[in-house]
Motif scaffolding. Sequence first.
Motif, PDB file in Angstrom:
ATOM      1  N   GLU A  40       0.875  -1.172   0.000  1.00  0.00           N
ATOM      2  CA  GLU A  40       0.000   0.000   0.000  1.00  0.00           C
ATOM      3  C   GLU A  40       0.905   1.211   0.000  1.00  0.00           C
ATOM      4  N   HIS A 125      -2.326  -6.804  -2.679  1.00  0.00           N
ATOM      5  CA  HIS A 125      -2.875  -5.995  -1.604  1.00  0.00           C
ATOM      6  C   HIS A 125      -4.033  -5.161  -2.145  1.00  0.00           C
ATOM      7  N   ASP A 159      -6.146  -7.368   0.532  1.00  0.00           N
ATOM      8  CA  ASP A 159      -6.269  -6.748   1.844  1.00  0.00           C
ATOM      9  C   ASP A 159      -7.582  -5.948   1.828  1.00  0.00           C
ATOM     10  N   HIS A 161      -7.974  -3.183   2.910  1.00  0.00           N
ATOM     11  CA  HIS A 161      -7.647  -1.778   2.654  1.00  0.00           C
ATOM     12  C   HIS A 161      -7.260  -1.539   1.191  1.00  0.00           C
ATOM     13  N   HIS A 183      -5.118  -7.827  10.553  1.00  0.00           N
ATOM     14  CA  HIS A 183      -5.393  -8.895   9.596  1.00  0.00           C
ATOM     15  C   HIS A 183      -4.972 -10.268  10.090  1.00  0.00           C
TER      16      HIS A 183
HETATM   17 ZN   LIG Z   1      -4.663  -3.602   5.528  1.00  0.00          ZN
END
Ligand SMILES: [Zn+2]
Length: 523
Positions: A40, A125, A159, A161, A183
């Motif tokens: 990220e 991700h 993920d 996010h 997580h």
């Molecule tokens: Zn995350």
Amino acid sequence: MKSIILGLIVCLFTVSSGSSQSLTSGKSLPRIGIAGLGIESSTFSPAITHEEAFHAKYGPEVFTSYPFLSAGSPLRQQATWLPALVGKSLPGGAVTREAYESLVGKVLDSLKKNGPYDGLYFDIHGAMSVVGLDDPEGDFITRIRKVVGYKALISTSMDLHGNVSWRLAKNSDLITCYRMAPHEDAMQTKERAVTNLLERLKSGKGKPAYKAWIPIPILLPGEQTSTRIEPGKSLYQQVAPLADNQAGIVDAAIWIGYAWADEPRNHAVVMVTGDDKTRVTKAAEQLARSFWNVRNQFDFVAPVGTLEKSLADALASKKHPFFISDTGDNPTAGGAGDVTWTLTQLLARPEFKQADGPSLIYASIPDPELVKKAMAAGVGGQVDGVAGARVDARFAPPVPIKGAVESIVEGDINAEVEVVVKVGSIHVIVTQKRKPYHKEADFTRLGLNPRTADIVVVKIGYLEPELYAMQAGWIMALTPGGVNQDLARLPYKRIKRPMFPLDKNMPDPNLSVQFVPRSGESK
Ligand SMILES: [Zn+2]
């Protein structure tokens, strides 16, 4: 449970696909590729991420990332696995275009060499930012499709996010994400993505008939959306019963999205995949509506305050260790990790000037030059130099550090070298490269005991499980940096508007299902 059932039926299974490898037994196994990149990266940070940050694994080395695919495991035996490349970086700044093109090029080369494929596990991700390229994961999967074709099933795990663009949703046949923040279910989620892929291939059911996608105009930081507390807890508790126990549904997922990048894809999303149109629709709309209905209840998972208030609370507290999250430069959310603002304030405080003052551990500040000096001085020697603010000097200049070297440890995969310098009553951890401090062992291996410290300050948002279990008090300091928790202060220009909570009085959005075409189909 699903994997046990699959283990029992594997011997009964044959695939008619001509692309599958024939084994001596006469049975054939599906050919499944593995590829993915995970990071990220904040576009509000001046940091830049290069290729080596991904610690790419190639070919069979990829299996070491997935215990459920270890040699001899039931899932490993159910396919001919063709791992290409999997890379995972600590969060950071935007990835350079060169690094992205190089890694994607290596994935595509490997996939070309080892095809054909019945399926591919795409492990991402979902919040990668690349300099000069929108929606990198959407670009990545589109380029993978050109190699593996549209007959292959792609199962994507993410993920929560991450961001799910229409393009990513379209090119994924199965898609899911974590159901817990922090997580703790990361590996379970990856295993589910692989198990579902195998199940669809082996049963001959192939691509699910329906992929429901609902964008939700909400953008919140992870620090307000932990599933340990309400309303995130109850919201995410709805996912498993909808996803796992209903015929006609393959999976369901809620993405919080990533708040520190500025693209139209940055917002929450719900997706449900399956073969029963009514159930898929109902499940997706239930999750989306539930999310929207609780939007006003999201709040920080711990008390928040200025650094000054955080220190006042910590010093007044009778409970120790008292943790302070230095949230604005959290490297695990995409901060540069070398912002010196907080450490500068701490070192200026009179309480910590004397060696017998309240003990405080500061984790951490990266600076290769200071590490070099500390190594030259050796344990017990004196070091005098400056640290940090080489990448992100927007808030404070490099911080002077003068004190005794308490320990030097080499070999950490991220930090490479870690040193502890005692300045007054503060133990400052200085690293060669940036590293998150999430576990008790991250401290104890440096000779520090966070349990007996009065105060522990960590560049982090919400506390990871081991630190959370250890804290006797905790506050999140709203400090400046590339992942400032006060989203209203970020200079968004390209996200969709209106967006909650930036546009407080926005009207209710349309939360009805949009069906994403199956991969390779226009409708
Ligand atoms: Zn995350």
